[in-house]
Design a protein around this motif. Structure first.
Motif, short mmCIF file in Angstrom:
data_model
loop_
_atom_site.label_atom_id
_atom_site.label_comp_id
_atom_site.label_asym_id
_atom_site.label_seq_id
_atom_site.Cartn_x
_atom_site.Cartn_y
_atom_site.Cartn_z
N GLY A 44 55.07 -17.56 -53.12
CA GLY A 44 54.14 -17.88 -54.19
C GLY A 44 53.66 -19.31 -54.10
N VAL A 45 52.52 -19.55 -54.70
CA VAL A 45 51.90 -20.88 -54.69
C VAL A 45 52.36 -21.66 -55.92
CG1 VAL A 45 49.72 -22.14 -54.79
CG2 VAL A 45 49.90 -20.05 -53.42
N GLU A 46 52.89 -22.84 -55.69
CA GLU A 46 53.34 -23.71 -56.79
C GLU A 46 52.18 -24.55 -57.33
OE1 GLU A 46 56.21 -24.10 -58.34
OE2 GLU A 46 57.33 -22.61 -57.21
N LEU A 47 51.33 -25.01 -56.44
CA LEU A 47 50.22 -25.88 -56.85
C LEU A 47 49.13 -25.83 -55.79
CD1 LEU A 47 49.12 -28.23 -58.72
CD2 LEU A 47 50.19 -29.79 -57.08
N TYR A 48 47.90 -25.59 -56.22
CA TYR A 48 46.76 -25.66 -55.30
C TYR A 48 45.64 -26.38 -56.01
CZ TYR A 48 42.87 -24.21 -52.27
OH TYR A 48 41.77 -24.19 -51.45
N GLU A 49 45.26 -27.52 -55.47
CA GLU A 49 44.18 -28.32 -56.02
C GLU A 49 43.09 -28.48 -54.96
OE1 GLU A 49 45.81 -31.98 -57.43
OE2 GLU A 49 46.81 -31.03 -59.13
N ALA A 59 58.40 -21.42 -49.37
CA ALA A 59 58.56 -21.24 -47.93
C ALA A 59 58.39 -19.81 -47.45
CB ALA A 59 59.92 -21.77 -47.49
N GLY A 60 58.73 -18.82 -48.30
CA GLY A 60 58.64 -17.44 -47.85
C GLY A 60 57.28 -16.80 -48.01
N THR A 61 56.29 -17.56 -48.44
CA THR A 61 54.95 -17.02 -48.65
C THR A 61 54.31 -16.66 -47.31
OG1 THR A 61 54.72 -18.47 -50.57
CG2 THR A 61 52.71 -17.47 -49.71
N PRO A 62 53.76 -15.46 -47.16
CA PRO A 62 53.11 -15.07 -45.91
C PRO A 62 51.95 -15.99 -45.56
CG PRO A 62 53.55 -13.13 -47.23
CD PRO A 62 53.85 -14.31 -48.10
N VAL A 63 51.83 -16.34 -44.30
CA VAL A 63 50.75 -17.20 -43.84
C VAL A 63 49.39 -16.59 -44.15
CG1 VAL A 63 49.69 -18.28 -41.81
CG2 VAL A 63 52.18 -18.20 -42.02
N ALA A 64 49.28 -15.27 -43.99
CA ALA A 64 48.00 -14.60 -44.24
C ALA A 64 47.56 -14.79 -45.68
CB ALA A 64 48.11 -13.12 -43.90
N GLU A 65 48.49 -14.75 -46.62
CA GLU A 65 48.13 -14.96 -48.02
C GLU A 65 47.61 -16.37 -48.25
OE1 GLU A 65 51.13 -13.95 -50.84
OE2 GLU A 65 51.43 -11.92 -50.05
N VAL A 66 48.27 -17.34 -47.62
CA VAL A 66 47.83 -18.73 -47.75
C VAL A 66 46.43 -18.90 -47.18
CG1 VAL A 66 48.30 -21.10 -47.02
CG2 VAL A 66 50.20 -19.62 -47.71
N GLU A 67 46.20 -18.37 -45.98
CA GLU A 67 44.91 -18.56 -45.33
C GLU A 67 43.80 -17.84 -46.09
OE1 GLU A 67 46.16 -19.37 -40.70
OE2 GLU A 67 45.88 -17.29 -41.32
N THR A 68 44.07 -16.68 -46.64
CA THR A 68 43.07 -15.96 -47.42
C THR A 68 42.69 -16.73 -48.68
OG1 THR A 68 43.81 -13.81 -46.60
CG2 THR A 68 42.56 -13.83 -48.65
N MET A 69 43.68 -17.27 -49.36
CA MET A 69 43.42 -18.06 -50.56
C MET A 69 42.59 -19.30 -50.23
SD MET A 69 46.17 -19.91 -53.10
CE MET A 69 46.64 -21.04 -51.78
N LEU A 70 42.95 -20.00 -49.17
CA LEU A 70 42.21 -21.21 -48.79
C LEU A 70 40.78 -20.87 -48.39
CD1 LEU A 70 44.88 -23.17 -46.68
CD2 LEU A 70 44.35 -23.38 -49.11
N ALA A 71 40.61 -19.77 -47.65
CA ALA A 71 39.26 -19.37 -47.23
C ALA A 71 38.36 -19.11 -48.43
CB ALA A 71 39.35 -18.14 -46.34
#
Length: 373
Positions: A44-49, A59-71
């Motif tokens: 899960g995301v703790e903070l995204y600004e 740490a256990g958050t899937p990379v694909a989820e992170v990259e999709t959110m950033l995109a």
């Protein structure tokens, strides 16, 4: 064990009666012996600004989820993390903690730096079960940067990551790739060096002695605003004309697929043999290939990173004597792994320092024992 919170993770480590095998998504082929301890539940995301270009994520958050959110916000991780599943034949889901633990960095490393260069904060549980926070959540906070960087590439031997913080970059508007076919390895590395030494902001520089069509291809990537990319690609063609004719590929899907092929070493995915990763100065890349005589090779980072596919059970390190750098055994069978150390032997002073750090952070020696040996 799969704790769902940092407190549960700390409790699991503190109460461990013996060695722990630290796992993220199980895709990178690096784990110790002992009872399995997975961080996959810490997600899960703790903070995204987006406005501050900062991200804090478990740490256990899937990379694909992170990259999709950033995109979705027109942003990206700067260092283009590699996905090891193709070359290792592993399953599972790559996690952001696994990326940091292995300092996984792709072709864009030559421009944006490695994973550790984008990491600005960590939380982790040491071998005593204590929670340690280091670094910050904003780029201007540089407190503890050395320990933050130390955790990147430690492969779970200094602590179990629970949270990581990154500085981000805007995603480029477009990307293009200058392609030159038919070059020898030496000429290809010379062309890559010329491109990297130019003012045209190259973000990828690779050479495949055996490309998708079976012929050698040299690849140079530029990214940014459309007009700038078109201009820089044209200037690179002129600069590299002495190496032969070139074409510019600007189809987004083809450019992305080509660099994923390089990043993930997909050329070795279905071929038998052991896989080695050799890091040297770029001009020595062709020397490495000549010395080893591999079945296949892939050059990245302008020639400074050489992937080699060799016969099973072969130790290539003796053949590389006299070439400064290090060779890491990435894929091999159990018998070979038992006989050949995965990581390049450290010089005695460095080995002593590494052992001292592990003793300090993991005095019981329970975190991924044997991984770095």
């Amino acid at each position: 064990m799969e704790p769902a919170t940092e407190a549960e993770l700390a409790q699991a480590v503190a109460g461990a009666a013996g060695p722990l095998c630290i796992r993220g998504g199980g895709t990178r082929g690096v784990s110790g012996t002992g009872e399995a301890l997975s961080v996959a539940g810490l997600r899960g995301v703790e903070l995204y600004e987006p406005g501050a270009l900062t991200l804090v994520v478990r740490a256990g958050t899937p990379v694909a989820e992170v990259e999709t959110m950033l995109a979705g916000e027109g942003q990206r991780l700067p260092f283009e993390p590699m996905d090891m599943r193709a070359v290792l034949g592993t399953n599972g889901v790559p996690t952001i903690g696994g990326v940091v633990a292995s300092n996984a960095s792709g072709p864009r490393r030559i421009q944006a730096g490695a994973c550790r260069d984008s990491l600005i904060g960590v939380r982790f549980v040491d071998g005593r079960g204590d929670v340690i926070k280091n670094g910050g959540r904003v780029m201007k906070n540089v407190t503890g940067y050395d320990l933050v960087k130390l955790m990147a590439g430690s492969h779970g031997t200094l602590g179990v990551l629970s949270e990581v913080s990154f500085k981000l970059l805007p995603a480029p508007e477009v990307a293009a790739c200058v392609l030159i076919e038919g070059l020898s390895d030496a000429d290809a590395v010379a062309a890559l060096s010329a491109a990297l030494g130019s003012p045209f902001e190259v973000s990828g520089a690779a050479h495949l002695p055996v490309g998708l069509d079976g012929a050698p291809v040299t690849m140079i990537r530029v990214e940014g605003f459309a007009a700038s990319v078109a201009y820089r690609a044209g200037r690179l063609q002129a600069l590299l004309a002495r190496f032969g004719d070139s074409v510019v590929e600007d189809d987004p899907a083809r450019v992305a697929a080509g660099w994923a092929w390089v990043r993930d070493v997909q050329a070795f995915a279905d071929l038998p043999g052991d896989v080695w990763r050799v890091s040297v100065k770029p001009s020595d890349g062709p020397r490495v290939v000549a010395a080893v005589g591999p079945r296949r090779a892939v050059y990245d980072w302008g020639g400074g990173l050489v992937w080699l596919l060799v016969a099973e059970g072969r130790d290539i390190r003796p053949g590389l004597a006299g070439i400064a750098g290090h060779a890491t055994l990435i894929r091999a069978g159990a018998e070979t792994r038992a006989r050949i150390a995965r990581f390049h032997p450290e010089a005695p002073p460095v080995a002593a320092l590494s052992a001292g750090l592990r003793a300090r952070f993991d005095p019981r020696g329970i975190l991924n024992p044997g991984v770095m040996g």
